[in-house]
Design an enzyme around this catalytic site. Structure first.
Site, PDB file in Angstrom:
ATOM      1  N   HIS A  65       0.823  -1.212   0.000  1.00  0.00           N
ATOM      2  CA  HIS A  65       0.000   0.000   0.000  1.00  0.00           C
ATOM      3  C   HIS A  65       0.858   1.265   0.000  1.00  0.00           C
ATOM      4  O   HIS A  65       0.600   2.211  -0.742  1.00  0.00           O
ATOM      5  CB  HIS A  65      -0.930  -0.029   1.214  1.00  0.00           C
ATOM      6  CG  HIS A  65      -1.748   1.205   1.349  1.00  0.00           C
ATOM      7  ND1 HIS A  65      -2.822   1.455   0.534  1.00  0.00           N
ATOM      8  CD2 HIS A  65      -1.617   2.279   2.159  1.00  0.00           C
ATOM      9  CE1 HIS A  65      -3.334   2.627   0.849  1.00  0.00           C
ATOM     10  NE2 HIS A  65      -2.628   3.153   1.833  1.00  0.00           N
TER      11      HIS A  65
ATOM     12  N   ARG B 298      -8.644  -2.210 -16.325  1.00  0.00           N
ATOM     13  CA  ARG B 298      -8.621  -3.649 -16.042  1.00  0.00           C
ATOM     14  C   ARG B 298      -9.834  -3.998 -15.190  1.00  0.00           C
ATOM     15  O   ARG B 298      -9.774  -3.947 -13.969  1.00  0.00           O
ATOM     16  CB  ARG B 298      -7.327  -4.024 -15.319  1.00  0.00           C
ATOM     17  CG  ARG B 298      -6.067  -3.933 -16.171  1.00  0.00           C
ATOM     18  CD  ARG B 298      -4.851  -4.391 -15.377  1.00  0.00           C
ATOM     19  NE  ARG B 298      -3.719  -4.775 -16.209  1.00  0.00           N
ATOM     20  CZ  ARG B 298      -2.656  -3.999 -16.430  1.00  0.00           C
ATOM     21  NH1 ARG B 298      -2.575  -2.806 -15.878  1.00  0.00           N
ATOM     22  NH2 ARG B 298      -1.668  -4.425 -17.189  1.00  0.00           N
TER      23      ARG B 298
ATOM     24  N   ARG C 177     -11.666  -3.010 -20.619  1.00  0.00           N
ATOM     25  CA  ARG C 177     -11.338  -4.358 -21.049  1.00  0.00           C
ATOM     26  C   ARG C 177     -12.260  -5.328 -20.333  1.00  0.00           C
ATOM     27  O   ARG C 177     -12.416  -5.254 -19.105  1.00  0.00           O
ATOM     28  CB  ARG C 177      -9.879  -4.680 -20.707  1.00  0.00           C
ATOM     29  CG  ARG C 177      -9.536  -6.113 -21.082  1.00  0.00           C
ATOM     30  CD  ARG C 177      -8.083  -6.399 -20.915  1.00  0.00           C
ATOM     31  NE  ARG C 177      -7.706  -6.526 -19.518  1.00  0.00           N
ATOM     32  CZ  ARG C 177      -6.452  -6.735 -19.124  1.00  0.00           C
ATOM     33  NH1 ARG C 177      -5.483  -6.803 -20.013  1.00  0.00           N
ATOM     34  NH2 ARG C 177      -6.168  -6.854 -17.853  1.00  0.00           N
TER      35      ARG C 177
ATOM     36  N   GLU D 231      -2.347  -9.971 -27.896  1.00  0.00           N
ATOM     37  CA  GLU D 231      -1.411 -10.450 -26.867  1.00  0.00           C
ATOM     38  C   GLU D 231      -1.123 -11.933 -27.008  1.00  0.00           C
ATOM     39  O   GLU D 231      -0.479 -12.523 -26.151  1.00  0.00           O
ATOM     40  CB  GLU D 231      -1.897 -10.084 -25.456  1.00  0.00           C
ATOM     41  CG  GLU D 231      -3.330 -10.426 -25.156  1.00  0.00           C
ATOM     42  CD  GLU D 231      -3.803  -9.936 -23.787  1.00  0.00           C
ATOM     43  OE1 GLU D 231      -2.984  -9.539 -22.957  1.00  0.00           O
ATOM     44  OE2 GLU D 231      -5.021  -9.969 -23.568  1.00  0.00           O
TER      45      GLU D 231
ATOM     46  N   ASN E  98       2.817  -7.416 -22.295  1.00  0.00           N
ATOM     47  CA  ASN E  98       3.166  -8.260 -21.139  1.00  0.00           C
ATOM     48  C   ASN E  98       2.934  -9.726 -21.488  1.00  0.00           C
ATOM     49  O   ASN E  98       3.783 -10.579 -21.268  1.00  0.00           O
ATOM     50  CB  ASN E  98       2.314  -7.906 -19.914  1.00  0.00           C
ATOM     51  CG  ASN E  98       2.413  -6.442 -19.535  1.00  0.00           C
ATOM     52  OD1 ASN E  98       3.332  -5.765 -19.959  1.00  0.00           O
ATOM     53  ND2 ASN E  98       1.459  -5.960 -18.759  1.00  0.00           N
ATOM     54  N   ASP E  99       1.739 -10.003 -22.031  1.00  0.00           N
ATOM     55  CA  ASP E  99       1.443 -11.383 -22.410  1.00  0.00           C
ATOM     56  C   ASP E  99       2.086 -11.752 -23.736  1.00  0.00           C
ATOM     57  O   ASP E  99       2.595 -12.855 -23.893  1.00  0.00           O
ATOM     58  CB  ASP E  99      -0.077 -11.602 -22.484  1.00  0.00           C
ATOM     59  CG  ASP E  99      -0.649 -11.934 -21.111  1.00  0.00           C
ATOM     60  OD1 ASP E  99      -0.033 -12.753 -20.407  1.00  0.00           O
ATOM     61  OD2 ASP E  99      -1.686 -11.360 -20.732  1.00  0.00           O
TER      62      ASP E  99
ATOM     63  N   ARG F   9       5.938 -14.813 -17.629  1.00  0.00           N
ATOM     64  CA  ARG F   9       6.213 -13.430 -17.246  1.00  0.00           C
ATOM     65  C   ARG F   9       6.550 -13.270 -15.768  1.00  0.00           C
ATOM     66  O   ARG F   9       7.102 -12.252 -15.357  1.00  0.00           O
ATOM     67  CB  ARG F   9       5.034 -12.509 -17.642  1.00  0.00           C
ATOM     68  CG  ARG F   9       3.738 -12.801 -16.943  1.00  0.00           C
ATOM     69  CD  ARG F   9       2.557 -12.132 -17.658  1.00  0.00           C
ATOM     70  NE  ARG F   9       2.109 -10.902 -17.028  1.00  0.00           N
ATOM     71  CZ  ARG F   9       1.025 -10.234 -17.382  1.00  0.00           C
ATOM     72  NH1 ARG F   9       0.284 -10.648 -18.402  1.00  0.00           N
ATOM     73  NH2 ARG F   9       0.676  -9.145 -16.755  1.00  0.00           N
TER      74      ARG F   9
ATOM     75  N   CYS G 271      -0.494  -1.241 -24.614  1.00  0.00           N
ATOM     76  CA  CYS G 271      -0.951  -1.014 -23.237  1.00  0.00           C
ATOM     77  C   CYS G 271      -0.201  -1.875 -22.225  1.00  0.00           C
ATOM     78  O   CYS G 271      -0.500  -1.847 -21.044  1.00  0.00           O
ATOM     79  CB  CYS G 271      -2.457  -1.204 -23.111  1.00  0.00           C
ATOM     80  SG  CYS G 271      -2.984  -2.886 -23.394  1.00  0.00           S
TER      81      CYS G 271
HETATM   82  C1  PEP Z   1      -0.686  -7.261 -21.326  1.00  0.00           C
HETATM   83  O1  PEP Z   1      -0.740  -8.491 -21.373  1.00  0.00           O
HETATM   84  O2  PEP Z   1       0.221  -6.591 -21.852  1.00  0.00           O
HETATM   85  C2  PEP Z   1      -1.723  -6.494 -20.616  1.00  0.00           C
HETATM   86  C3  PEP Z   1      -1.766  -5.184 -20.663  1.00  0.00           C
HETATM   87  O3  PEP Z   1      -2.608  -7.204 -19.881  1.00  0.00           O
HETATM   88  P1  PEP Z   1      -2.309  -7.730 -18.385  1.00  0.00           P
HETATM   89  O4  PEP Z   1      -0.962  -7.224 -17.969  1.00  0.00           O
HETATM   90  O5  PEP Z   1      -3.426  -7.224 -17.557  1.00  0.00           O
HETATM   91  O6  PEP Z   1      -2.342  -9.211 -18.616  1.00  0.00           O
HETATM   92 MG    MG Z   2      -2.575  -9.504 -20.791  1.00  0.00          MG
END
Ligand code: PEP
Ligand code: MG
Length: 530
Positions: free
Chosen positions: A177, A284, A320, A419, A442-443, A453, A490
């Site tokens: 936090h 999200r 999303r 992704e 990210n994915d 990841r 994103c």
């Molecule tokens: C991603 O996968 O890049 C993404 C933005 O989604 P999340 O990190 O919530 O899986």
């Molecule tokens: Mg993702």
């Protein structure tokens, strides 16, 4: 002079005087009454904390109230009173430690960070039981650096941030936090600086370097002069960066790049917009589901999305749809355990198998579209059929709302996340079906590189700037550009200043980043050279 170091810190520089917050963690001697007496004492403390929390505004306190209503918490304390000969205070301390260690073992960073909330709720209970509910931050002097074992939401709620230069804590991580608050207030923090309370006294002169993770206690004159020079450079740069926040970000070839904010709740939407975001590129929505103990109703979701849309006042709000599964659990959905959760039943795959659940969310999103520039974004798409099926369900919801005479934006934009490797490879086909692409690096990185990841052993492979990932990103951008639809990033890569020239060069139209990065990314785009 002493120098201490930590690996967990929140960026920034600050000079200030130590303000030490000590909590008495020992029980001392507290007499124990009969079981009935102690149970009654506990239930009246519960009642008074419940009343206190109900009078406070904010998501954090609503979550604390819910935690307090949870029978697991109360039973744990009552069982200690009934069967272990403990008084209400000792029983609360024990239950707190048990629940905190349970949360600590959870294999999910977000839920693990909820340990702070457990401690906070019990802190209030124990204060109510012992009658010691003083606000330690009442007389905090201007220019203080708060030094504490840990800082909880009820602590930060009682603080006047205008007097605080930095946070230093012995416990916590970058998802605790205190870190979230430091980031949102733009205050540097050194987290997990073990043993610092023994090294620092009230009023000591402190130099906090959140960028390097160092703390200098009572600096000598040379360190002091060097630090002042750093502060002066920092102030000049941050003035220039702040000035970029509310302007347009324009690439060297004259193209405007929209810089959106990423958000997991309404507060983060507000903060991103207040910090100059051109809209929200990724809301999200799963966090709304994760905060509840059962599926949030259409009404509850509608209110959240509508409020978020209002904060955006005409700027895009990209919601999303539920992205659960993988590393994000939703215990009340009772999904079966999977051997490969990241390759399993997650996100759009769940939504299409559970149209009841998906349609409730879509109806709420559609209804909120009457209050702002709301867009729908579908996560984890890997086939054209998934997009078509999702769009059919969206059209069904529109027909239902038409029948009920409920207003919504008939031209609402529907986009998808790129992704999965399949989505990048099929980008030319997918582009014909949707209004925008948002690349979730990210994915995408973990699937392209076959590197989890969250697994530090394969972290060197998990590189969004690897040529293979960049080619996939390039394919998606080219397909979008040919189809004439906008494309953005994103994932966390969008906040990486070293990736900005690459992404702009590849042709992105937008970058969606965490609120504190909005100004920095705009400044970075504006100062790029060809
Ligand atoms: C991603 O996968 O890049 C993404 C933005 O989604 P999340 O990190 O919530 O899986
Ligand atoms: Mg993702």
């Amino acid at each position: 002079m002493k120098t201490l170091h930590t690996n967990s810190s929140i960026d920034g520089l600050a000079r200030g005087k130590a303000f030490i917050v000590r909590r008495d963690s020992t029980l001392g001697h507290i007499s124990v009454g009969t079981i009935d007496y102690e149970l009654k004492k506990f239930s009246s403390a519960l009642l008074s904390v419940r009343e206190d929390l109900s009078s406070l505004e904010g998501d954090v306190f609503a979550a604390h109230l819910e935690m307090l209503e949870d029978p697991v918490l109360t039973e744990q304390v009552e069982n200690h009173i009934r069967f272990d000969g403990m008084g209400a205070v000792e029983a609360s301390y024990s239950a707190c430690e048990e629940l905190a260690s349970m949360f600590n073992e959870i294999d999910d960073e977000y839920l693990r960070a909820r340990v702070d909330d457990v401690r906070d709720v019990f802190g209030r209970l124990i204060a109510a039981l012992t009658g010691s509910s003083d606000n330690p931050f009442k007389d905090i002097p201007d220019g203080s650096v708060i030094v504490a074992n840990e800082l909880l939401p009820s602590d930060t709620a009682a603080m006047d941030f205008s007097k605080i230069r930095a946070f230093v804590t012995e416990k916590g991580s970058v998802t605790s936090h205190v870190s979230i608050i430091a980031r949102s207030q733009g205050i540097p923090a050194l987290i997990g600086l073990k043993g610092c309370l023994e090294e620092i006294n009230d009023g000591d002169e402190l130099l906090v370097n959140g960028t390097l993770g160092t703390l200098v206690v009572n600096p000598d004159s040379e360190s002091s002069i060097q630090f002042d020079a750093l502060l002066a450079i920092g102030e000049k740069t941050s003035e220039m960066i702040s000035a970029a926040a509310f302007g347009r970000a324009v690439s060297p070839d004259g193209k405007e790049i929209l810089v959106y904010g990423n958000a997991g709740n309404i507060d983060e939407v507000r903060i991103a917009i207040e910090r100059g975001a051109d809209g929200i590129g990724l809301f999200r929505s799963e966090f709304l589901y994760m905060q509840e103990s059962s599926l949030p109703t259409e009404e509850r979701q509608f209110e959240a999305y509508r409020d978020a849309a209002r904060y955006c006042s005409g700027k895009p709000l990209t919601i999303r749809t539920l992205d659960i599964g993988g590393d994000k659990a939703l215990p009340y959905l009772n999904l079966s355990k999977e051997d490969n959760p990241f390759l399993g039943f997650r996100a759009i795959r769940i939504s299409l198998k559970r149209p009841d659940l998906f349609k409730t969310q879509i109806r709420a999103i559609l209804r909120s579209s009457a209050y702002g520039n709301v867009r729908i974004m579908l996560p984890m798409i890997s086939t054209l059929e998934e997009v078509k099926k999702a769009k059919e369900l969206i059209v069904d919801c529109m027909a239902e709302l038409d029948n009920e005479d409920v207003p919504y934006n008939e031209n609402i934009e529907i986009g998808i996340m790129i992704e999965t490797p399949a989505a990048a490879i099929l980008a030319d086909l997918l582009a014909g079906e949707v209004d925008f692409f948002s690349i979730g690096t990210n994915d995408l990185t973990q699937y392209i590189m076959a590197a989890d990841r969250g697994n530090s052993d394969v972290a060197s492979l998990y590189d969004p700037k690897n040529q293979a990932v960049l080619r996939a990103i390039g394919m998606a951008i080219d397909a979008a550009t040919k189809a004439g639809i906008p494309v953005g990033i994103c994932g966390e890569m969008a906040s990486d200043l070293s990736a900005t020239p690459i992404l702009i060069g590849l042709g992105v139209d937008s970058l969606s980043v965490s609120a504190p990065s909005v100004a920095q990314i705009k400044y970075r785009i504006n100062t790029l050279e060809i």
